[in-house]
Write a protein that holds these residues in place. Structure first.
Motif, PDB file in Angstrom:
ATOM      1  N   HIS A 196       1.269  -1.310  -0.265  1.00 35.00           N
ATOM      2  CA  HIS A 196      -0.360   0.229  -0.074  1.00 35.00           C
ATOM      3  C   HIS A 196       0.765   1.322   0.024  1.00 35.00           C
ATOM      4  O   HIS A 196       1.228   1.473   0.743  1.00 35.00           O
ATOM      5  CB  HIS A 196      -1.237  -0.262   1.453  1.00 35.00           C
ATOM      6  N   GLY A 197       1.026   1.537  -0.855  1.00 34.19           N
ATOM      7  CA  GLY A 197       1.518   3.424  -1.133  1.00 34.19           C
ATOM      8  C   GLY A 197       2.682   3.552  -0.618  1.00 34.19           C
ATOM      9  O   GLY A 197       3.385   4.343   0.421  1.00 34.19           O
ATOM     10  N   ALA A 198       3.564   2.261  -0.865  1.00 37.09           N
ATOM     11  CA  ALA A 198       5.156   2.610  -0.521  1.00 37.09           C
ATOM     12  C   ALA A 198       6.231   4.109  -0.351  1.00 37.09           C
ATOM     13  O   ALA A 198       6.240   4.199  -2.098  1.00 37.09           O
ATOM     14  CB  ALA A 198       5.869   1.392  -0.098  1.00 37.09           C
ATOM     15  N   THR A 199       6.244   4.529   0.424  1.00 39.85           N
ATOM     16  CA  THR A 199       7.299   5.387  -0.153  1.00 39.85           C
ATOM     17  C   THR A 199       8.018   5.510   1.088  1.00 39.85           C
ATOM     18  O   THR A 199       8.735   5.225   1.748  1.00 39.85           O
ATOM     19  CB  THR A 199       6.772   6.641  -0.018  1.00 39.85           C
ATOM     20  N   CYS A 200       9.578   5.261   0.127  1.00 35.45           N
ATOM     21  CA  CYS A 200      11.198   4.798   0.342  1.00 35.45           C
ATOM     22  C   CYS A 200      12.494   5.399  -0.202  1.00 35.45           C
ATOM     23  O   CYS A 200      12.090   5.283  -1.349  1.00 35.45           O
ATOM     24  CB  CYS A 200      10.827   4.201   1.398  1.00 35.45           C
ATOM     25  N   GLU A 201      13.398   5.589   0.303  1.00 37.14           N
ATOM     26  CA  GLU A 201      14.800   5.470  -1.033  1.00 37.14           C
ATOM     27  C   GLU A 201      16.247   4.449   0.453  1.00 37.14           C
ATOM     28  O   GLU A 201      15.823   4.600   0.853  1.00 37.14           O
ATOM     29  CB  GLU A 201      15.426   6.880  -0.619  1.00 37.14           C
ATOM     30  N   THR A 252      11.387  -6.221   8.521  1.00 37.63           N
ATOM     31  CA  THR A 252      11.071  -6.865   9.191  1.00 37.63           C
ATOM     32  C   THR A 252       9.565  -6.777   8.982  1.00 37.63           C
ATOM     33  O   THR A 252       8.672  -6.139   8.589  1.00 37.63           O
ATOM     34  CB  THR A 252      11.127  -6.857  10.806  1.00 37.63           C
ATOM     35  N   GLY A 253       9.205  -7.810   9.614  1.00 35.32           N
ATOM     36  CA  GLY A 253       7.092  -8.551   9.079  1.00 35.32           C
ATOM     37  C   GLY A 253       6.643  -9.222   9.170  1.00 35.32           C
ATOM     38  O   GLY A 253       7.704 -10.815   9.299  1.00 35.32           O
ATOM     39  N   LEU A 296      19.860   0.301   9.648  1.00 33.05           N
ATOM     40  CA  LEU A 296      18.248   0.753   9.883  1.00 33.05           C
ATOM     41  C   LEU A 296      17.267  -0.701  10.189  1.00 33.05           C
ATOM     42  O   LEU A 296      17.646  -1.766   9.113  1.00 33.05           O
ATOM     43  CB  LEU A 296      18.228   1.454   8.314  1.00 33.05           C
ATOM     44  N   GLN A 297      16.405  -0.271  11.023  1.00 31.23           N
ATOM     45  CA  GLN A 297      15.330  -1.654  10.640  1.00 31.23           C
ATOM     46  C   GLN A 297      13.828  -1.084   9.967  1.00 31.23           C
ATOM     47  O   GLN A 297      13.577   0.410  10.505  1.00 31.23           O
ATOM     48  CB  GLN A 297      14.734  -2.098  11.919  1.00 31.23           C
ATOM     49  N   TRP A 298      13.226  -1.527   8.938  1.00 34.44           N
ATOM     50  CA  TRP A 298      11.987  -1.064   8.196  1.00 34.44           C
ATOM     51  C   TRP A 298      10.916  -2.364   8.835  1.00 34.44           C
ATOM     52  O   TRP A 298      11.672  -3.387   9.001  1.00 34.44           O
ATOM     53  CB  TRP A 298      11.593  -0.370   7.495  1.00 34.44           C
ATOM     54  N   SER A 299       9.986  -1.725   9.009  1.00 35.67           N
ATOM     55  CA  SER A 299       9.193  -2.997   9.000  1.00 35.67           C
ATOM     56  C   SER A 299       7.501  -2.563   7.870  1.00 35.67           C
ATOM     57  O   SER A 299       7.379  -1.411   7.183  1.00 35.67           O
ATOM     58  CB  SER A 299       8.468  -2.868  10.560  1.00 35.67           C
ATOM     59  N   MET A 300       7.345  -4.233   7.673  1.00 34.86           N
ATOM     60  CA  MET A 300       6.027  -4.016   6.986  1.00 34.86           C
ATOM     61  C   MET A 300       4.953  -4.959   7.728  1.00 34.86           C
ATOM     62  O   MET A 300       5.352  -5.721   8.437  1.00 34.86           O
ATOM     63  CB  MET A 300       6.122  -4.926   6.099  1.00 34.86           C
ATOM     64  N   ASP A 301       3.391  -4.621   7.675  1.00 37.48           N
ATOM     65  CA  ASP A 301       1.960  -5.137   8.069  1.00 37.48           C
ATOM     66  C   ASP A 301       1.364  -4.087   6.871  1.00 37.48           C
ATOM     67  O   ASP A 301       0.666  -3.596   7.255  1.00 37.48           O
ATOM     68  CB  ASP A 301       2.214  -4.571   9.458  1.00 37.48           C
ATOM     69  N   ASN A 302       0.965  -5.869   6.943  1.00 36.13           N
ATOM     70  CA  ASN A 302      -0.383  -6.130   6.022  1.00 36.13           C
ATOM     71  C   ASN A 302      -0.469  -4.576   4.682  1.00 36.13           C
ATOM     72  O   ASN A 302      -0.742  -4.217   4.606  1.00 36.13           O
ATOM     73  CB  ASN A 302      -1.561  -5.019   6.677  1.00 36.13           C
ATOM     74  N   THR A 326       9.269   2.981   7.677  1.00 39.96           N
ATOM     75  CA  THR A 326      10.457   3.615   7.997  1.00 39.96           C
ATOM     76  C   THR A 326      11.174   4.397   8.825  1.00 39.96           C
ATOM     77  O   THR A 326      12.501   4.525   8.906  1.00 39.96           O
ATOM     78  CB  THR A 326      10.865   4.246   6.676  1.00 39.96           C
ATOM     79  N   GLU A 327      10.531   4.915   9.897  1.00 37.07           N
ATOM     80  CA  GLU A 327      10.719   6.054  10.722  1.00 37.07           C
ATOM     81  C   GLU A 327      11.374   4.587  11.470  1.00 37.07           C
ATOM     82  O   GLU A 327      11.616   3.610  11.510  1.00 37.07           O
ATOM     83  CB  GLU A 327       9.571   6.540  12.065  1.00 37.07           C
ATOM     84  N   PRO A 328      12.347   5.353  12.732  1.00 34.60           N
ATOM     85  CA  PRO A 328      13.810   4.197  13.001  1.00 34.60           C
ATOM     86  C   PRO A 328      12.474   3.476  13.918  1.00 34.60           C
ATOM     87  O   PRO A 328      11.686   3.972  14.636  1.00 34.60           O
ATOM     88  CB  PRO A 328      14.192   5.687  13.950  1.00 34.60           C
TER      89      PRO A 328
END
Length: 236
Positions: free
Chosen positions: A28-33, A43-44, A207-213, A218-220
């Motif tokens: 869903h609408g992921a924004t990152c660099e 993780t997730g 850095l640790q990003w996470s995903m759920d559903n 991407t915040e700390p």
């Protein structure tokens, strides 16, 4: 950071499979660099969209909406710029291990003998030189995963995307493979993004990003631990 420092950028990226009532939104609408030198663990839980996001970054899938750009990759997401370690079986059955490992170099136009030497060097990194002449059907799942890591590193990419690279390995071998990924990324000056269920692996990256559903954060993040199973849930 200037644009060349950004190897891949996702801009409001979404990926949907199917249509109508059967549609499933994987991202869903992921924004990152991802920038040069980044070390990122995503993780997730299973099915949260981690693999799909990596496939979008590698241009293996196209976003349903949004866009993915590769400003820091001179020729875009080609095999000698982006190395991918897949979660599932990915070796070509008709090629032996050294041929599979050399494939990104061959696709990039390297001559056969230098490509073979580089492939053998990368197999040595993951302690798989003895598998060089075997076909994929002769390998265990863990052996095939180590070969997949060697293949991803063979062309000295600027961006390494590894999907659960330790998932089929015992703890000691998994630790060694992460050592190799980190050391090779340092040597190449490459960025490393990996997905993992293992909090020990995740904590080794900066850095640790996470995903759920399908939603990316991407915040700390605090040190990640998998959710405990409830009274009627099985632990994965």
């Amino acid at each position: 950071m200037t644009s060349p420092d950004i190897l891949v950028g996702c801009h409001g990226v979404a990926r949907t499979y199917g249509v109508g009532a059967a549609a499933v939104v994987a991202v869903h609408g992921a924004t990152c660099e991802v920038r040069s030198g980044d070390r990122i663990a995503i993780t997730g839980p299973s099915g949260s969209g981690k693999s799909t996001l990596l496939h979008l970054m590698a241009a293996l899938e196209e976003p349903t909406t949004g866009r993915v750009t590769w400003p820091g990759l001179a020729r875009g997401p080609v095999p000698d710029q982006v190395g991918v370690v897949f979660q599932g079986p990915s070796l070509i059955p008709a090629l032996d291990v050294v041929e599979n490992t050399a494939l990104p170099l061959v696709l990039a136009g390297h001559r056969e003998e230098p490509a073979r030497r580089r492939a053998l060097d990368c197999l040595a990194l993951v302690i798989a030189t003895g598998l060089a002449d075997k076909l994929p059907e002769e390998l265990s799942g863990g052996q095939a995963q180590r070969v997949a890591v060697a293949r991803a590193l063979a062309a000295a990419p600027r961006l390494i995307l590894a999907d659960e690279p330790t998932g089929q390995l015992d703890r000691a071998t998994g630790r060694h493979v992460v050592d190799v990924l980190l050391a090779t990324a340092d040597t190449l000056g490459a960025a490393l993004v990996l997905t993992t269920h293992d909090p020990t692996v995740a904590r080794r990256l900066t850095l640790q990003w996470s995903m759920d559903n399908g939603r990316l954060r991407t915040e700390p993040q605090p040190p990640w631990e998998p959710a405990a199973a409830g009274p009627h849930e099985a632990t994965p």
